[in-house]
Scaffold this motif. Structure first.
Motif, PDB file in Angstrom:
ATOM      1  N   LEU A 100       0.954  -1.231  -0.075  1.00 23.67           N
ATOM      2  CA  LEU A 100       0.044  -0.132  -0.124  1.00 23.67           C
ATOM      3  C   LEU A 100       0.953   1.122   0.072  1.00 23.67           C
ATOM      4  N   LYS A 105      -5.365   5.451  -2.456  1.00 27.24           N
ATOM      5  CA  LYS A 105      -6.632   5.891  -1.917  1.00 27.24           C
ATOM      6  C   LYS A 105      -7.253   5.104  -0.703  1.00 27.24           C
ATOM      7  N   GLU A 106      -6.723   3.825  -0.579  1.00 29.62           N
ATOM      8  CA  GLU A 106      -6.835   3.135   0.705  1.00 29.62           C
ATOM      9  C   GLU A 106      -5.955   3.611   1.870  1.00 29.62           C
ATOM     10  N   SER A 128      -9.202  -2.715   3.076  1.00 28.79           N
ATOM     11  CA  SER A 128     -10.617  -1.609   3.087  1.00 28.79           C
ATOM     12  C   SER A 128     -10.637  -1.478   4.684  1.00 28.79           C
ATOM     13  N   LEU A 131      -9.972   2.165   6.203  1.00 25.97           N
ATOM     14  CA  LEU A 131     -10.845   3.491   5.741  1.00 25.97           C
ATOM     15  C   LEU A 131     -12.179   3.357   6.838  1.00 25.97           C
TER      16      LEU A 131
END
Length: 365
Positions: A100, A105-106, A128, A131
């Motif tokens: 990552l 965006k994560e 995920s 988030l």
């Protein structure tokens, strides 16, 4: 597999420049430069766009790019760093480890906002979760029986409420927090209940992503992934663990949540270092009532006496000796007695709970 065998299988730098993996290799190369800050790594990234520049990059060029003088103690070998980045990418591909990047965006915004965020994270599991709504749970490895129950129940109820629990997979409070979430999943599964809305758990390793520390929690790590959780580390596969990795890990645990809950922490506990990281980044900190049980106080007294002895012999710092739960309570840290009470405390007027604590009208502690 021996490193020499791995090197024979890795493409040379010119081949990588034409490969779709090169962008990821570049990120790994930069992440490995430990003497640069997060922002300096971002600056360097903007100024590197070819494999040639990677293997030829001198320490003087790095100084010029980041506009900072570097210590004479800094050791730099661009070609070796590039080779080790290739090795890291090879192992990630072999082990199914994903990466990552800070620009993805994560990557959670609350982690990006801390003083020294990780440039990238290696992970296995459901990314995920980073988030979603999270709460960090930390505490001593020398957990009392009441502490074990408290950590487990807090995390169990957090999971039932759909909240993600973050901890460090260490012995003691960490493992019982993770177990609470895992148990919530299995209990619901056995009862035929829907598990999709349950909160999961994130384990932040102080070791490389492919090494579970302590080894005794390897089965638990497997259960975390089995129940839809996430395991992360900022250290590439096969990297050797060092003592300072544990402290660095704590900043990530604190940074992933807007609130940290402490379940028992005698003076000098690593959990209190996590508290400092949380407070430095403007996050909320809560202390579980179990911190003040008779058994917890007995352990705290033993630890305090040992720290006094070690301090007199110059083995520990004054900070470690004086870093106690009481110090944070005097500064206004609130006490909670359960997950439900934690939720209530989150919605209270700041300072309201502290006033009641000082008046002795909140709990009998």
């Amino acid at each position: 597999m021996q490193l020499t065998q791995i090197n024979q299988n890795i493409k040379n730098e010119n081949e990588f420049s034409q490969n779709e993996d090169f962008d990821l290799l570049l990120e790994l190369y930069i992440a490995r430069i430990t003497f640069l800050s997060f922002n300096e790594k971002k600056i360097l990234k903007k100024n590197l766009d070819s494999s040639c520049s990677l293997v030829l990059l001198s320490i003087e060029e790095i100084k010029k790019i980041i506009n900072r003088d570097l210590s004479n103690k800094v050791v730099w070998n661009a070609k070796e760093n590039f080779r080790m980045a290739q090795v890291a990418l090879h192992f990630c591909n072999q082990l199914g480890v994903k990466i990552l990047l800070h620009s993805d965006k994560e990557y959670p915004e609350q982690l990006r906002q801390i003083a020294d965020p990780p440039y990238l994270l290696f992970y296995k599991g459901d990314v995920s979760l980073l988030l979603k709504k999270t709460v960090s749970v930390v505490g001593t490895r020398r957990l009392t029986q009441n502490g074990k129950i408290a950590a487990k129940e807090f995390a169990y109820n957090a999971a039932l409420n759909g909240e993600v629990v973050v901890s460090g997979l260490a012995k003691g409070a960490d493992e019982y927090a993770h177990r609470g979430v895992v148990d919530a999943y299995f209990d619901c599964f056995e009862k035929g209940l829907d598990t999709s809305n349950l909160g999961k758990t994130i384990a932040v390793l102080p070791s490389s992503i492919d090494e579970i520390v302590p080894l005794s929690n390897k089965k638990l790590a497997g259960q975390i992934l089995q129940t839809g959780g996430l395991i992360i580390s900022e250290y590439e596969p096969r990297m050797t663990i060092t003592n300072w990795h544990f402290v660095k890990r704590n900043r990530i645990i604190a940074g992933l949540s807007f609130a940290t809950v402490v379940v028992e922490a005698p003076a000098g506990s690593g959990a209190l270092i996590t508290v400092d990281f949380a407070l430095e980044n403007g996050r909320d900190v809560y202390f579980h009532k179990v911190c003040f049980s008779d058994n917890a106080k007995q352990i705290a007294s033993i630890v305090k006496n040992q720290l006094e002895t070690d301090f007199s012999m110059g083995k520990v710092s004054k900070y470690k000796k004086e870093n106690t739960v009481e110090k944070y309570l005097e500064a206004g840290a609130p006490i909670i007695e359960s997950y439900e009470d934690y939720c209530a405390a989150c919605n209270e007027v700041p300072g309201q709970r502290h006033i009641k604590q000082m008046q002795g009208t909140l709990f009998d502690i």
